[in-house]
Scaffold this motif. Structure first.
Motif, PDB file in Angstrom:
ATOM      1  N   THR A 181     -10.461  -2.467  14.132  1.00  0.00           N
ATOM      2  CA  THR A 181     -10.953  -3.087  12.903  1.00  0.00           C
ATOM      3  C   THR A 181     -10.895  -2.211  11.659  1.00  0.00           C
ATOM      4  N   ALA A 182     -10.855  -0.877  11.777  1.00  0.00           N
ATOM      5  CA  ALA A 182     -10.919  -0.037  10.583  1.00  0.00           C
ATOM      6  C   ALA A 182     -10.297   1.327  10.863  1.00  0.00           C
ATOM      7  N   VAL A 186     -11.783   4.534   4.096  1.00  0.00           N
ATOM      8  CA  VAL A 186     -11.946   5.222   2.816  1.00  0.00           C
ATOM      9  C   VAL A 186     -10.582   5.634   2.262  1.00  0.00           C
ATOM     10  N   ASN A 203      -6.597  -1.324  -2.598  1.00  0.00           N
ATOM     11  CA  ASN A 203      -7.632  -1.895  -1.759  1.00  0.00           C
ATOM     12  C   ASN A 203      -7.176  -1.893  -0.306  1.00  0.00           C
ATOM     13  N   PRO A 204      -8.101  -1.742   0.638  1.00  0.00           N
ATOM     14  CA  PRO A 204      -7.685  -1.711   2.044  1.00  0.00           C
ATOM     15  C   PRO A 204      -7.130  -3.044   2.505  1.00  0.00           C
ATOM     16  N   SER A 257      -4.001  -4.149   0.471  1.00  0.00           N
ATOM     17  CA  SER A 257      -4.481  -5.521   0.652  1.00  0.00           C
ATOM     18  C   SER A 257      -3.423  -6.541   0.266  1.00  0.00           C
ATOM     19  N   ARG A 300      -6.857   4.931   1.663  1.00  0.00           N
ATOM     20  CA  ARG A 300      -5.964   3.776   1.628  1.00  0.00           C
ATOM     21  C   ARG A 300      -5.213   3.783   0.310  1.00  0.00           C
ATOM     22  N   ALA A 311     -12.186   5.503  10.533  1.00  0.00           N
ATOM     23  CA  ALA A 311     -12.959   5.236   9.315  1.00  0.00           C
ATOM     24  C   ALA A 311     -14.322   5.910   9.334  1.00  0.00           C
ATOM     25  N   GLY A 334      -9.568  -2.516   7.075  1.00  0.00           N
ATOM     26  CA  GLY A 334     -11.012  -2.647   7.277  1.00  0.00           C
ATOM     27  C   GLY A 334     -11.764  -1.902   6.191  1.00  0.00           C
ATOM     28  N   ASP A 335     -12.767  -1.105   6.583  1.00  0.00           N
ATOM     29  CA  ASP A 335     -13.526  -0.351   5.582  1.00  0.00           C
ATOM     30  C   ASP A 335     -13.066   1.099   5.483  1.00  0.00           C
ATOM     31  N   THR A 389      -9.238  -6.829   7.563  1.00  0.00           N
ATOM     32  CA  THR A 389      -9.762  -6.319   8.827  1.00  0.00           C
ATOM     33  C   THR A 389      -9.101  -7.045   9.998  1.00  0.00           C
TER      34      THR A 389
END
Length: 819
Positions: free
Chosen positions: A123-124, A160, A165-166, A189, A162, A74, A157-158, A169
């Protein structure tokens, strides 16, 4: 998923308050990312490795050769990293990719199907399933969307990059995973949730990651194997398992070793052998080592266990072992004598045989199961099916069980499976001993021995650690006699997905079969002619290039200049290899026989029967037989043609019934097996019989020949329907039982191809010409067959005159056409 084109178009609209859309990767047909975990070996983690898991929600295996799993961190200015994949994801199955190993954790992954070195973030990041091995270069959602190699993608996670929505986490102790339904809504998500990691490999093996895992239970091998097909220790950890290593598989993706307890119990139902599965890692043991092992007992199925039609293999996975000593004497093998394997295949369970106590003295499948993973041996074993491209062959342990005159073993009834047939593969590295190339009737001289296991492809298999020397018994390809001037010769030949892209060697071999072995028949019904670009699924349905290449090859082989007739199918509506558009068709020699062309035939129009002056004719020629009938759904439609030979009309119907796909295997866990595909073939037989009956009702002296690959046995319900009422006669049943075969499957010589005739023709002379099915070097997997006959005029005196001329030709040995 939304189309990539639509998202790419939307991506150009980036104005005030709007951001670039999230990626929506064009999916593979069946396989998706199902779980991602990046916390392996991190603080607090139980698992030692990161992993990515794939799952196949389709109904067919999905090949992964040429694919890769790729990861994009990420963080800014990161680059994609790739792990190349091989093998396949089974229908309904999973596939585990192990990635980087951390310093922490205490539990290893189950044996992975592929291994990489990517260190995923806990986490991402973004993970993609990619067609190709080169690293992606896209860095935004929109750019990744426009790359057609991206087949599935999840950002968490965060991230970019994806879909939508991601995903949530995850952490060092949680992964993100799809629901069991593998729902794909284009929103990461919604599709993925965080939870405890559950890595699962292609064998269905997983790893418990919670605290307080149970300690191994001490067990002997015969206790693990038990008295049924399913181990009483299934999915349990066992320890103190002792035995002597009897064989090692050191190559391929199913490596491991077999070991046997040298102190057997007194129960003949319990095997003393067990396989230790080590995946793609060669085990550090040698034959003769005494080992003490521990691991988890699993029942391995080749596909999803809950729905599998196959039997399982009891094995030890995730194993650890200690070599106690070397060079120990091996436990004696079970010597397979002709009377040892029972003649009866399996109990009539009316369902699964798995929970039934084994009866190895009564049933062959029980006999083999009671020796699972033990060493068995057979001496001077006769080969009953040739070696193939998978380095397999079949022998018989019961040489007097339904032998054919040419060395095979003939299959004569649903209750007459040849239980002595045994598949042989080799675990000897091929650089030490190449796998033999043998034909039916050859012999593996001396001793062939090794552990026996159940295989979904072919039933119980001897994995030879000692392979007998091949003795060539010089089986010859058959030739048939040439038809006399007054005889019409009609042959049928399944040419196995013939396409222009096939090698010149295949075309030449098929052509010489027609010219030399079949003696240039007057008419040939062909099955499995593919369209002009073969299996490429692009809407092409014409097959003129295929047929021209074939007829040119026949001329080059010294044969006549055949003409052809066929009708192109509707694209992708006739089954067979996707995109291939296989169909049936006619070749005919215009120097000997004429084809009556009548317009109107098309892929969807139905041929009818008309009567003119008391004689039957086709309303279309060539014409398809009731092609819109639901009996022909996803199957080839019969093709009827009207021919004239010596002034006499002959109706030939080319056929290729639906395949046996979907039937339960004869050696599977359901006994008796369900033959679901028979239902459609009975419907097809009904349509074909009705059409033949209309021809014969219009003209009782009609000369009718129905030929082709009917994909069924002479004793099947479909053939019983075709021959009911006596309108058509199945000629294979006129041969001695030992000669009734045109195909060899799993070591059983059997009938799939047929020629049927009406009662009118005289002097019917029929021959199955064995030139493919029994040979390692084969142009097709089917043997062709031919009928020679004298068509009737419907009038006794002219028929007698034709018969007299034919008799004179026979006396004088004439074969040329009469002037």
């Amino acid at each position: 998923m939304t189309s990539a084109a639509a998202i790419a178009a939307a991506a150009v609209v980036v104005t005030g308050g709007l951001t670039a859309p999230a990626a929506s990767a064009a999916p593979s047909a069946a396989t998706v990312l199902s779980e991602v975990y990046g916390g392996g070996g991190n603080s607090g983690a139980t698992l030692t490795n990161d992993f990515v898991e794939l799952a196949n929600h389709g109904d067919a295996p999905f090949a992964l050769d040429g694919f890769s799993v790729q990861y994009l961190p990420a963080s800014a200015n990161a680059s994609w990293q790739a792990t190349k994949l091989t093998g396949a994801v089974a229908a309904g199955g999973q596939y585990l990719v192990a990635e980087a190993k951390g310093a922490g954790g205490t539990v290893a992954l189950p044996t992975p199907d592929a291994t990489g070195t990517i260190a995923l973030s806990a986490t991402a990041g973004t993970v993609a399933l990619v067609s190709g091995g080169d690293a992606l270069t896209c860095k935004t959602a929109a750019d990744c969307t426009t790359d057609p190699r991206v087949k599935d993608l999840v950002g968490f996670g965060d991230a970019v990059v994806r879909e939508g929505n991601p995903a949530a986490t995850p952490s060092n102790t949680t992964s993100i995973a799809r629901a069991e339904s593998l729902t794909d809504t284009d929103d990461n998500s919604a599709d993925f949730t965080a939870g405890a990691p559950t890595p699962t490999n292609s064998r269905g093996e997983t790893t418990g990651t919670g605290p307080g895992e149970p300690q191994p239970v001490s067990a002997r091998i015969h206790e693990i194997q038990g008295t049924t097909r399913i181990s009483p220790f299934k999915d349990k950890k066992v320890g103190d398992v002792t035995g002597v290593v009897t064989a090692v598989r050191s190559f391929g993706s199913s490596r491991g070793f077999w070991f046997t307890d040298p102190e057997p119990d007194s129960d003949p139902r319990t095997s003393e052998g067990l396989f230790v599965f080590t995946g793609s890692t060669t085990p550090s043991v040698a034959v003769g080592d005494a080992v003490t092992a521990q691991g988890t007992v699993k029942e391995y199925y080749p596909d999803a266990p809950a729905t599998s039609n196959y039997q399982s293999l009891t094995e030890l996975t995730g194993a650890q072992w200690t070599v106690e000593s070397h060079g120990n004497r091996l436990p004696p093998s079970t010597v397979l004598t002709p009377d040892q394997v029972p003649d009866a295949l399996a109990p009539n369970a009316g369902g699964t045989i798995e929970p039934l106590p084994l009866e190895p003295s009564k049933y062959a499948l029980d006999f083999w199961e009671s020796h699972e993973s033990e060493i068995v041996s057979v001496s001077d074993a006769r080969v009953v099916a040739p070696s193939n491209s998978y380095d397999e062959l079949y022998v018989t342990t019961k040489p007097q069980q339904n032998p054919t005159p040419r060395g095979g073993t003939v299959y004569l009834g649903y209750d007459k499976i040849n239980t002595g047939v045994l598949k042989v593969q080799s675990i000897i590295p091929f650089d030490q001993q190449p796998f033999p190339k043998v034909n039916t009737g050859d012999v593996l001289t001396g001793t062939t021995s090794g552990p026996v296991e159940y295989s979904s492809f072919g039933g119980y298999t001897l994995f030879a650690s000692r392979l007998g020397a091949a003795k060539d018994n010089h089986l010859q390809k058959e030739t048939t006699r040439r038809q006399r001037p007054g005889e019409l010769a009609v042959a049928t030949y399944n040419v196995e997905n013939l396409a222009p892209s096939d090698s010149d060697t295949k075309y030449a071999q098929l052509a010489h079969g027609v010219v030399d072995n079949l003696a240039a028949p007057d008419v040939v019904t062909l099955e499995e002619i593919q369209d002009n670009d073969g299996a490429t699924d692009d809407g092409v349905v014409a097959a003129d290039l295929t047929l021209r290449k074939f007829t040119d090859a026949i001329v080059a082989a010294g044969g006549p200049q055949y003409q052809w007739r066929e009708i192109d199918p509707v694209n992708d509506k006739d089954g067979g290899e996707p995109g291939g558009n296989i169909r049936v068709g006619f070749l005919f020699n215009p120097a000997r026989v004429s084809f009556v062309d009548r317009p109107g035939g098309s892929s969807t129009s139905s041929v009818g029967v008309v009567t003119e002056q008391g004689k039957a004719h086709l309303s279309q020629s060539p014409g398809r037989v009731d092609p819109e009938n639901e009996a022909w759904t996803d199957s080839r439609k019969p093709l009827a043609g009207e021919f004239v030979f010596g002034g006499r009309t002959v109706f030939v119907i080319a056929n290729h019934f639906n395949s046996k796909g979907g039937d339960q295997p004869t050696h599977g866990r359901y006994q008796p097996p369900e033959r679901s595909s028979e239902v459609q073939r009975q419907k097809q037989a009904t349509v074909l019989q009705d059409f033949a009956a209309k021809l014969i009702a219009a003209d009782p002296s009609a000369n009718v020949v129905a030929a082709g690959d009917l994909n069924d046995y002479q004793f099947s319900p479909a053939l019983a329907k075709l021959t009911s009422g006596g309108k058509l006669k199945d000629l294979i049943s006129t041969l001695p039982p030992a000669e009734r075969y045109s195909y060899v499957f799993e070591g059983q010589s059997q009938v799939l191809d047929h020629i049927l005739t009406s009662a009118a023709p005289r002097g019917v002379d029929y021959d199955v010409v064995h030139l493919n099915a029994e040979f390692a070097d084969q142009a097709s997997d089917h043997d062709p067959q031919v009928v020679r006959l004298r068509p009737s005029t419907g009038n006794r005196l002219p028929d007698l005159a034709y018969d007299l001329l034919d008799y004179l030709d026979q006396l004088l040995g004439r074969t040329a056409p009469r002037g």
